[in-house]
Design a protein around this motif. Sequence first.
Motif, PDB file in Angstrom:
ATOM      1  N   GLY A 173      -5.811 -19.737  14.190  1.00 34.19           N
ATOM      2  CA  GLY A 173      -4.969 -18.642  13.729  1.00 34.19           C
ATOM      3  C   GLY A 173      -5.734 -17.560  12.995  1.00 34.19           C
ATOM      4  N   ARG A 174      -7.029 -17.789  12.709  1.00 38.84           N
ATOM      5  CA  ARG A 174      -7.834 -16.820  11.955  1.00 38.84           C
ATOM      6  C   ARG A 174      -9.171 -16.528  12.637  1.00 38.84           C
ATOM      7  NH1 ARG A 174      -5.628 -16.084   6.912  1.00 38.84           N
ATOM      8  NH2 ARG A 174      -4.368 -17.779   6.031  1.00 38.84           N
ATOM      9  N   PRO A 175      -9.216 -16.296  13.933  1.00 35.63           N
ATOM     10  CA  PRO A 175     -10.506 -16.041  14.576  1.00 35.63           C
ATOM     11  C   PRO A 175     -11.145 -14.765  14.034  1.00 35.63           C
ATOM     12  CG  PRO A 175      -8.710 -15.441  16.042  1.00 35.63           C
ATOM     13  CD  PRO A 175      -8.084 -16.143  14.866  1.00 35.63           C
ATOM     14  N   GLY A 176     -12.405 -14.893  13.606  1.00 32.46           N
ATOM     15  CA  GLY A 176     -13.101 -13.742  13.061  1.00 32.46           C
ATOM     16  C   GLY A 176     -12.612 -13.309  11.695  1.00 32.46           C
TER      17      GLY A 176
ATOM     18  N   VAL B  59     -22.903 -23.310   5.763  1.00 34.72           N
ATOM     19  CA  VAL B  59     -24.355 -23.493   5.666  1.00 34.72           C
ATOM     20  C   VAL B  59     -24.956 -22.099   5.503  1.00 34.72           C
ATOM     21  CG1 VAL B  59     -26.435 -24.362   6.780  1.00 34.72           C
ATOM     22  CG2 VAL B  59     -24.265 -25.568   7.088  1.00 34.72           C
ATOM     23  N   SER B  60     -25.258 -21.762   4.264  1.00 28.16           N
ATOM     24  CA  SER B  60     -25.730 -20.420   3.934  1.00 28.16           C
ATOM     25  C   SER B  60     -26.297 -20.452   2.516  1.00 28.16           C
ATOM     26  CB  SER B  60     -24.591 -19.391   4.053  1.00 28.16           C
ATOM     27  OG  SER B  60     -23.512 -19.734   3.206  1.00 28.16           O
ATOM     28  N   ASP B  61     -26.418 -19.306   1.895  1.00 30.60           N
ATOM     29  CA  ASP B  61     -26.955 -19.213   0.536  1.00 30.60           C
ATOM     30  C   ASP B  61     -25.968 -19.855  -0.449  1.00 30.60           C
ATOM     31  OD1 ASP B  61     -28.026 -18.559  -1.900  1.00 30.60           O
ATOM     32  OD2 ASP B  61     -27.998 -16.397  -1.588  1.00 30.60           O
ATOM     33  N   PRO B  62     -26.368 -20.922  -1.148  1.00 35.01           N
ATOM     34  CA  PRO B  62     -25.453 -21.624  -2.047  1.00 35.01           C
ATOM     35  C   PRO B  62     -25.397 -21.053  -3.458  1.00 35.01           C
ATOM     36  CG  PRO B  62     -27.501 -22.824  -1.961  1.00 35.01           C
ATOM     37  CD  PRO B  62     -27.677 -21.623  -1.051  1.00 35.01           C
TER      38      PRO B  62
ATOM     39  N   PRO C 176     -17.244 -15.042   6.543  1.00 40.02           N
ATOM     40  CA  PRO C 176     -16.618 -14.853   7.847  1.00 40.02           C
ATOM     41  C   PRO C 176     -16.464 -16.171   8.604  1.00 40.02           C
ATOM     42  CG  PRO C 176     -18.892 -14.093   7.896  1.00 40.02           C
ATOM     43  CD  PRO C 176     -18.570 -14.394   6.459  1.00 40.02           C
ATOM     44  N   LEU C 177     -15.407 -16.232   9.415  1.00 42.33           N
ATOM     45  CA  LEU C 177     -15.135 -17.390  10.250  1.00 42.33           C
ATOM     46  C   LEU C 177     -15.563 -17.108  11.686  1.00 42.33           C
ATOM     47  CD1 LEU C 177     -11.523 -18.228   8.981  1.00 42.33           C
ATOM     48  CD2 LEU C 177     -13.709 -19.078   8.092  1.00 42.33           C
ATOM     49  N   LEU C 178     -15.703 -18.168  12.456  1.00 40.56           N
ATOM     50  CA  LEU C 178     -16.066 -18.026  13.856  1.00 40.56           C
ATOM     51  C   LEU C 178     -15.025 -17.205  14.615  1.00 40.56           C
ATOM     52  CD1 LEU C 178     -17.170 -21.685  14.629  1.00 40.56           C
ATOM     53  CD2 LEU C 178     -18.676 -19.683  14.669  1.00 40.56           C
ATOM     54  N   THR C 179     -15.503 -16.352  15.484  1.00 40.56           N
ATOM     55  CA  THR C 179     -14.627 -15.665  16.417  1.00 40.56           C
ATOM     56  C   THR C 179     -14.273 -16.623  17.556  1.00 40.56           C
ATOM     57  OG1 THR C 179     -16.467 -14.868  17.754  1.00 40.56           O
ATOM     58  CG2 THR C 179     -15.773 -13.480  15.901  1.00 40.56           C
TER      59      THR C 179
ATOM     60  N   TYR D 294     -16.871 -21.857   9.693  1.00 39.99           N
ATOM     61  CA  TYR D 294     -17.571 -20.658   9.228  1.00 39.99           C
ATOM     62  C   TYR D 294     -18.523 -20.138  10.305  1.00 39.99           C
ATOM     63  CZ  TYR D 294     -15.698 -21.532   4.609  1.00 39.99           C
ATOM     64  OH  TYR D 294     -14.839 -21.719   3.566  1.00 39.99           O
ATOM     65  N   ALA D 295     -18.642 -18.811  10.370  1.00 47.52           N
ATOM     66  CA  ALA D 295     -19.486 -18.185  11.386  1.00 47.52           C
ATOM     67  C   ALA D 295     -20.950 -18.569  11.229  1.00 47.52           C
ATOM     68  CB  ALA D 295     -19.326 -16.663  11.325  1.00 47.52           C
ATOM     69  N   ASP D 296     -21.374 -18.908  10.007  1.00 44.51           N
ATOM     70  CA  ASP D 296     -22.776 -19.261   9.799  1.00 44.51           C
ATOM     71  C   ASP D 296     -23.159 -20.561  10.500  1.00 44.51           C
ATOM     72  OD1 ASP D 296     -22.001 -21.412   7.930  1.00 44.51           O
ATOM     73  OD2 ASP D 296     -21.715 -19.839   6.450  1.00 44.51           O
ATOM     74  N   PHE D 297     -22.174 -21.309  11.001  1.00 47.94           N
ATOM     75  CA  PHE D 297     -22.496 -22.548  11.717  1.00 47.94           C
ATOM     76  C   PHE D 297     -23.451 -22.275  12.877  1.00 47.94           C
ATOM     77  CE2 PHE D 297     -21.889 -25.593  15.127  1.00 47.94           C
ATOM     78  CZ  PHE D 297     -22.078 -26.787  14.467  1.00 47.94           C
ATOM     79  N   LEU D 298     -23.221 -21.196  13.603  1.00 46.15           N
ATOM     80  CA  LEU D 298     -24.027 -20.928  14.798  1.00 46.15           C
ATOM     81  C   LEU D 298     -25.482 -20.619  14.470  1.00 46.15           C
ATOM     82  CD1 LEU D 298     -21.609 -18.778  16.985  1.00 46.15           C
ATOM     83  CD2 LEU D 298     -22.140 -21.217  17.191  1.00 46.15           C
ATOM     84  N   ASP D 299     -25.725 -19.778  13.477  1.00 46.63           N
ATOM     85  CA  ASP D 299     -27.087 -19.339  13.179  1.00 46.63           C
ATOM     86  C   ASP D 299     -27.825 -20.258  12.212  1.00 46.63           C
ATOM     87  OD1 ASP D 299     -26.844 -17.103  14.814  1.00 46.63           O
ATOM     88  OD2 ASP D 299     -26.025 -15.866  13.197  1.00 46.63           O
TER      89      ASP D 299
END
Length: 255
Positions: free
Chosen positions: A109-112, A27-30, A125-128, A84-89
């Motif tokens: 297996g891929r935090p951050g 969920v970000s700039d498409p 970026p992915l979620l930490t 994806y990290a954008d989930f939070l914001d």
Amino acid sequence: MAADTSVPHSRSLALRSRPWILTYHSVSDPTDDPYGITVSADRLDEQLTWLRRRGLTGVGMTALLRARTAGERGLVGLTFDDGYADFLDEALPVLLAHGCGATVFVLPGRPGGSNVWDPLGPRRPLLTEDGIRTAAAAGMEIGSHGMFHRDLTALSDDELRQETHDSRDALRRLTGHAPAGFCYPYGTADPRVVESVRDAGYVYGCALAPGSLSGPLALPRTHVSHADRRTRLRAKEVRHRLRHRRAASGPGDAR
């Protein structure tokens, strides 16, 4: 408060029809989105508004399956693949504003890390680990997407076990709860993969178009893109109902 992940055993999930489950990713700039998997926060808001006006509430998979087992209606599954990290914001505030929940399928297996499996498009970026715990604390269900986002049908037995069993153990250690659900990377699975997911202890599995596979470990979903507005969403809902209105072959089948 973290989402309640206790669900009936798969053999008790005798779903008379396939639940409608929507698949989101970033969920970000498409603008730069060669795979059509990104929606803006504003478009997500518009899509959830459409659902709510039709008397439908988006929820995570555990809540959806528990409600359908109890004969309740009016719920739609919301799933977010890749973590994806954008989930939070971007996604989480919209979900909470609409009183909706969701399941976030993450890659322990891929935090951050980033979406290195995509040859095209921007690195996202992915979620930490802290981000995953934050999503869980906000009431979102956390599910496994495997360890590294690999095509499970092409892996050896040992590699497959790492993706299914080890990812579940990793998320148990990370969140304090063993995930109930697994999401097949690329939406694909076969009987060997499904059996590994079952053996790992997952209650449900999410695919995209599972083909001849059926049952709670091979649930079909509907892909959602930025282009999906009211008319397209309605068409996708009708298509889902026409495709999956016949009863699932059996409460525990995924063969």
